[in-house]
Enzyme design. Structure first.
Site, PDB file in Angstrom:
ATOM      1  N   LEU A   1       0.888  -1.161   0.000  1.00 40.64           N
ATOM      2  CA  LEU A   1       0.000   0.000   0.000  1.00 40.64           C
ATOM      3  C   LEU A   1       0.924   1.208   0.000  1.00 40.64           C
ATOM      4  O   LEU A   1       1.897   1.251   0.757  1.00 40.64           O
ATOM      5  CB  LEU A   1      -0.887   0.018   1.258  1.00 40.64           C
ATOM      6  CG  LEU A   1      -2.100  -0.917   1.277  1.00 40.64           C
ATOM      7  CD1 LEU A   1      -2.743  -0.911   2.660  1.00 40.64           C
ATOM      8  CD2 LEU A   1      -3.125  -0.519   0.221  1.00 40.64           C
ATOM      9  N   ASP A   2       0.639   2.194  -0.851  1.00 42.32           N
ATOM     10  CA  ASP A   2       1.567   3.317  -0.951  1.00 42.32           C
ATOM     11  C   ASP A   2       1.514   4.207   0.295  1.00 42.32           C
ATOM     12  O   ASP A   2       0.677   4.014   1.183  1.00 42.32           O
ATOM     13  CB  ASP A   2       1.326   4.117  -2.239  1.00 42.32           C
ATOM     14  CG  ASP A   2      -0.019   4.819  -2.273  1.00 42.32           C
ATOM     15  OD1 ASP A   2      -0.418   5.426  -1.266  1.00 42.32           O
ATOM     16  OD2 ASP A   2      -0.689   4.781  -3.337  1.00 42.32           O
ATOM     17  N   PHE A   3       2.420   5.156   0.360  1.00 43.05           N
ATOM     18  CA  PHE A   3       2.637   5.995   1.541  1.00 43.05           C
ATOM     19  C   PHE A   3       1.354   6.643   2.055  1.00 43.05           C
ATOM     20  O   PHE A   3       1.075   6.650   3.253  1.00 43.05           O
ATOM     21  CB  PHE A   3       3.675   7.067   1.183  1.00 43.05           C
ATOM     22  CG  PHE A   3       4.043   7.990   2.312  1.00 43.05           C
ATOM     23  CD1 PHE A   3       4.758   7.538   3.401  1.00 43.05           C
ATOM     24  CD2 PHE A   3       3.684   9.330   2.266  1.00 43.05           C
ATOM     25  CE1 PHE A   3       5.104   8.397   4.444  1.00 43.05           C
ATOM     26  CE2 PHE A   3       4.020  10.196   3.298  1.00 43.05           C
ATOM     27  CZ  PHE A   3       4.734   9.717   4.385  1.00 43.05           C
TER      28      PHE A   3
END
Length: 238
Positions: free
Chosen positions: A103-105
């Site tokens: 999951l991205d930042f």
């Protein structure tokens, strides 16, 4: 849960799976005192006694963890920019665990951590098509036409970004809430879809992977998966 003998040996660090198969064929492996030469023989890691050349083989304990990743954390084990990692939320003795996908930042929600490579492969490889469900809060009024476009697929370079299903839960002139189900896990796929439509993502939360839902797990907290949950996830990839 029974596993193939060669997988058990490979998971225990004895040899690669192919080299483990040779050990079995050469008669170097015993199960409960009996030489086993049949590939595909299954063993119960908790109850069967496995030996290689007379030495006992102990299985490594497999760990499966569900985490509710907060925004502002990365999924890598370390970061040159010194940003917070999901690993910081887990016990220090689980430093060997790796994330199942990403999951991205800025994104949040359900993500698994494990030391089981087969489990990770099954849940991330496109050929298994494990469904993932997202709740997406967007700026502006998302229309049924937007959803139809996402379900049909959007070309970006040499990739096709496609939602398996989409549903508008709420919308008005300022904001919309959309539920999306995807069968692949391309990098930043949901964000890229809406960027292609010219719609800004305000919040992106993954709420389900396969049959496992985020449920009431608090943000920043974790729990171990139960044996039935692990089986249901593996069954969803067959």
């Amino acid at each position: 849960m029974s596993v193939r003998l060669q997988k058990f040996l490979a998971d225990a660090g004895i040899a690669s799976r192919r080299a483990s198969e040779k050990l079995i064929l050469d008669g170097d492996v015993t199960v409960n005192g009996q030489v086993v030469r049949q590939l595909g023989t299954k063993v119960d890691p908790l109850h069967d006694r496995v030996q290689v050349d007379g030495r006992a083989v102990k299985s490594k304990r497999k760990i499966y963890v569900a985490v509710n990743k907060p925004p502002g954390y990365i999924c890598s084990r370390s970061d040159p920019e010194q940003r917070k990692t999901v690993q910081d939320l887990l016990p220090k003795e689980w430093a060997m665990l790796h994330s199942v996908g990403r999951l991205d930042f800025k994104s949040e929600g359900l993500i698994f951590y494990t030391n089981d490579g087969e489990f990770s492969l099954r849940l991330t490889h496109p050929r298994y098509g494990v469904r993932k469900k997202y709740m997406v809060t967007l700026k502006g009024d998302v229309t049924p036409e937007h959803i139809r476009t996402l379900e049909k697929g959007i070309y970006e370079g040499d990739e096709v970004l496609r939602a398996e299903r989409g549903r508008i839960l709420k919308n008005n002139k300022s904001h919309s809430l959309v539920e999306l189900t995807l069968a692949e896990g391309k990098n930043r796929e949901v964000r890229r879809m809406f960027e292609a439509l010219g719609v800004e993502v305000e919040r992106l939360q993954r709420v389900q992977i396969g049959p496992i839902k985020l449920g009431q797990l608090p943000r920043g907290k974790w729990r171990t998966l139960t044996e039935p949950e692990i089986k249901s996830l593996m069954n969803s990839t067959t």
